[in-house]
Motif scaffolding. Sequence first.
Motif, PDB file in Angstrom:
ATOM      1  N   ASP A 183       0.856  -1.182   0.000  1.00  0.00           N
ATOM      2  CA  ASP A 183       0.000   0.000   0.000  1.00  0.00           C
ATOM      3  C   ASP A 183       0.899   1.240   0.000  1.00  0.00           C
ATOM      4  OD1 ASP A 183      -1.896   1.950   0.351  1.00  0.00           O
ATOM      5  OD2 ASP A 183      -2.458   1.387   2.383  1.00  0.00           O
ATOM      6  N   ASP A 184       1.153   1.877  -1.148  1.00  0.00           N
ATOM      7  CA  ASP A 184       0.400   1.707  -2.364  1.00  0.00           C
ATOM      8  C   ASP A 184       1.332   1.467  -3.550  1.00  0.00           C
ATOM      9  OD1 ASP A 184      -1.930   1.821  -4.086  1.00  0.00           O
ATOM     10  OD2 ASP A 184      -1.450   3.891  -4.527  1.00  0.00           O
ATOM     11  N   ARG A 185       2.525   0.950  -3.267  1.00  0.00           N
ATOM     12  CA  ARG A 185       3.465   0.743  -4.367  1.00  0.00           C
ATOM     13  C   ARG A 185       3.047  -0.406  -5.260  1.00  0.00           C
ATOM     14  NH1 ARG A 185       7.162   1.445   0.305  1.00  0.00           N
ATOM     15  NH2 ARG A 185       7.187   3.691   0.575  1.00  0.00           N
TER      16      ARG A 185
ATOM     17  N   GLU B 296      -9.813  12.406 -17.364  1.00  0.00           N
ATOM     18  CA  GLU B 296     -10.258  11.224 -16.623  1.00  0.00           C
ATOM     19  C   GLU B 296      -9.095  10.689 -15.801  1.00  0.00           C
ATOM     20  OE1 GLU B 296     -13.387   9.646 -20.066  1.00  0.00           O
ATOM     21  OE2 GLU B 296     -11.446   8.655 -19.789  1.00  0.00           O
ATOM     22  N   CYS B 297      -9.420  10.108 -14.655  1.00  0.00           N
ATOM     23  CA  CYS B 297      -8.367   9.625 -13.747  1.00  0.00           C
ATOM     24  C   CYS B 297      -8.737   8.293 -13.125  1.00  0.00           C
ATOM     25  CB  CYS B 297      -8.121  10.660 -12.643  1.00  0.00           C
ATOM     26  SG  CYS B 297      -6.935  10.133 -11.376  1.00  0.00           S
ATOM     27  N   LEU B 298      -7.764   7.397 -13.088  1.00  0.00           N
ATOM     28  CA  LEU B 298      -7.841   6.216 -12.229  1.00  0.00           C
ATOM     29  C   LEU B 298      -7.023   6.524 -10.984  1.00  0.00           C
ATOM     30  CD1 LEU B 298      -7.387   3.226 -14.720  1.00  0.00           C
ATOM     31  CD2 LEU B 298      -9.475   4.421 -14.056  1.00  0.00           C
ATOM     32  N   SER B 299      -7.704   6.648  -9.860  1.00  0.00           N
ATOM     33  CA  SER B 299      -7.017   6.799  -8.581  1.00  0.00           C
ATOM     34  C   SER B 299      -6.498   5.422  -8.201  1.00  0.00           C
ATOM     35  CB  SER B 299      -7.981   7.338  -7.529  1.00  0.00           C
ATOM     36  OG  SER B 299      -7.398   7.295  -6.246  1.00  0.00           O
ATOM     37  N   ALA B 300      -5.200   5.233  -8.391  1.00  0.00           N
ATOM     38  CA  ALA B 300      -4.607   3.896  -8.273  1.00  0.00           C
ATOM     39  C   ALA B 300      -4.272   3.603  -6.817  1.00  0.00           C
ATOM     40  CB  ALA B 300      -3.362   3.809  -9.149  1.00  0.00           C
ATOM     41  N   ASP B 301      -5.248   3.083  -6.107  1.00  0.00           N
ATOM     42  CA  ASP B 301      -5.029   2.788  -4.686  1.00  0.00           C
ATOM     43  C   ASP B 301      -5.659   1.451  -4.331  1.00  0.00           C
ATOM     44  OD1 ASP B 301      -4.145   3.093  -2.093  1.00  0.00           O
ATOM     45  OD2 ASP B 301      -4.979   5.097  -1.847  1.00  0.00           O
ATOM     46  N   VAL B 302      -5.143   0.852  -3.278  1.00  0.00           N
ATOM     47  CA  VAL B 302      -5.530  -0.505  -2.886  1.00  0.00           C
ATOM     48  C   VAL B 302      -6.870  -0.514  -2.160  1.00  0.00           C
ATOM     49  CG1 VAL B 302      -3.126  -1.233  -2.716  1.00  0.00           C
ATOM     50  CG2 VAL B 302      -4.284  -0.323  -0.690  1.00  0.00           C
ATOM     51  N   ASN B 303      -7.415  -1.714  -2.025  1.00  0.00           N
ATOM     52  CA  ASN B 303      -8.586  -1.954  -1.192  1.00  0.00           C
ATOM     53  C   ASN B 303      -8.280  -3.165  -0.318  1.00  0.00           C
ATOM     54  OD1 ASN B 303     -11.247  -2.083  -0.121  1.00  0.00           O
ATOM     55  ND2 ASN B 303     -12.093  -1.321  -2.045  1.00  0.00           N
ATOM     56  N   ALA B 304      -9.150  -3.445   0.625  1.00  0.00           N
ATOM     57  CA  ALA B 304      -8.927  -4.555   1.559  1.00  0.00           C
ATOM     58  C   ALA B 304      -9.464  -5.848   0.972  1.00  0.00           C
ATOM     59  CB  ALA B 304      -9.607  -4.266   2.892  1.00  0.00           C
ATOM     60  N   ALA B 305      -8.609  -6.861   0.855  1.00  0.00           N
ATOM     61  CA  ALA B 305      -9.046  -8.176   0.416  1.00  0.00           C
ATOM     62  C   ALA B 305      -9.784  -8.887   1.545  1.00  0.00           C
ATOM     63  CB  ALA B 305      -7.849  -9.013  -0.033  1.00  0.00           C
TER      64      ALA B 305
END
Length: 464
Positions: free
Chosen positions: A266-268, A334-343
């Motif tokens: 998170d978040d590399r 347009e943007c993709l906010s490239a961040d993780v979520n919880a599995a």
Amino acid sequence: MSAKELQEKLFMKPKNACLRMTDDEIKKADEFCENYKAYLNEGKTEREACALAIEIAEKNGFVPFDKKASYKAGDKVYYNNRDKAVILCVFGKKSLAEGVKIAAAHIDSPRIDLKPNPLYEDSEMAFFKTHYYGGIKKYQWTAIPLALHGVIVLKDGTKVTVNIGEDDSDPKFVISDLLPHLAREQMKRTLNEGIQGEELNILVGSRPFRDDEGSELVKLNIMSILNEKYGIVEEDFLSAELECVPAMKVCDIGFDRSLIGGYGHDDRVCAYPSLMAAAECENPEFTCLTVLTDKEETGSDGNTGLKSFYLPYFVSDIARMEGLQAHDVLSKSECLSADVNAAFDPTFPQPYEKMNTSFANRGIVVTKYTGSGGKGGTSDASAEFVGKVRRTFDDAGVIWQMGELGKVDAGGGGTVAKYVANLDVDVIDVGVPVISMHAPFEVVSKIDVYMAYKAFSAFFDLKD
């Protein structure tokens, strides 16, 4: 039509990505992750991750941005923001008036920072006082090997780089904890208070300076070692940025080697795929930006975080080359906010809502909104933009899923999406599901990492 046939036609049926991929695709995913693991090992701080990104960019034809220059389609430039954040830009064929495509990830991770005046001696042992950075479970940071990274700026302006604890021959550091036999009172504390912030003291030495005169001889011995190695005196800590991070190496997890364990996913885990998508981008239709930013874990404040104006300033600089204003470009972007979520973690299922959570090995997770409770503090992507992203991924063969961060009242979290949205940009979160997020040792799926790369490549109109 039978019920079974109708269900097949109408119902979603999530499936493990491995069962939807060919052997060659799985092999590609594994190979991609070998380079990711190396990046994660070498870039444990935002400064190191930024330097690595610039190194990779330059190897792929990027040059420093010059706002007085003119650029054509296919040109590649980067903007280095104080060695802690970087923007990579590939100019497209279309006018900037039609907008740009942005992938925005962060390269800072939870860690243990040193206080400005850190070194002290107590009971003939030397310690560093610390101030933790980002949201952590403090007890997870005790009794594990730590490495010291960062920079020290001397009074004359000389910058000294510090990296101790990563080589096998290097000493490590540690935050001690009580033995169970004597921890009866400590065990009465809540889990949140089991280790308190002022107890996160890092043990750095125990041998006194070889002299029978004076006090604080252990501290003196440590300063003598640091002075000999780096030429510093105690006052130089006042102008230093020193961070303690886990000293463990990234490794494969599981008999099948399907997972990656290590510090800083998170978040590399999103920064690296978006970086590689930009590095391999050639002559795109739209101008493409990859933003690797700092300070997300503490709220994106500061001049290297996305609450600052360095991104719109950069867009303003490139817009001016076409006689445009920044808002002319951003309002069409347009943007993709490239961040993780919880599995989802079946050992701790209670805070997850299983129908609307993400799972390891089901591809990247698209998060329409973050925030907490009643969608507090979030950007909520429009149905139109979700539909566009959905088509883009499906057409490119990207395996993806939709997920939220836990049950409605269970907690929640934030990303940089809302700060980008405030610039009048369509934005949605897209990232990799993480097990044990914010722990010193997090876990992700190799297939999900590769799907992140495919997703950002598709967004930039690339083919793998």
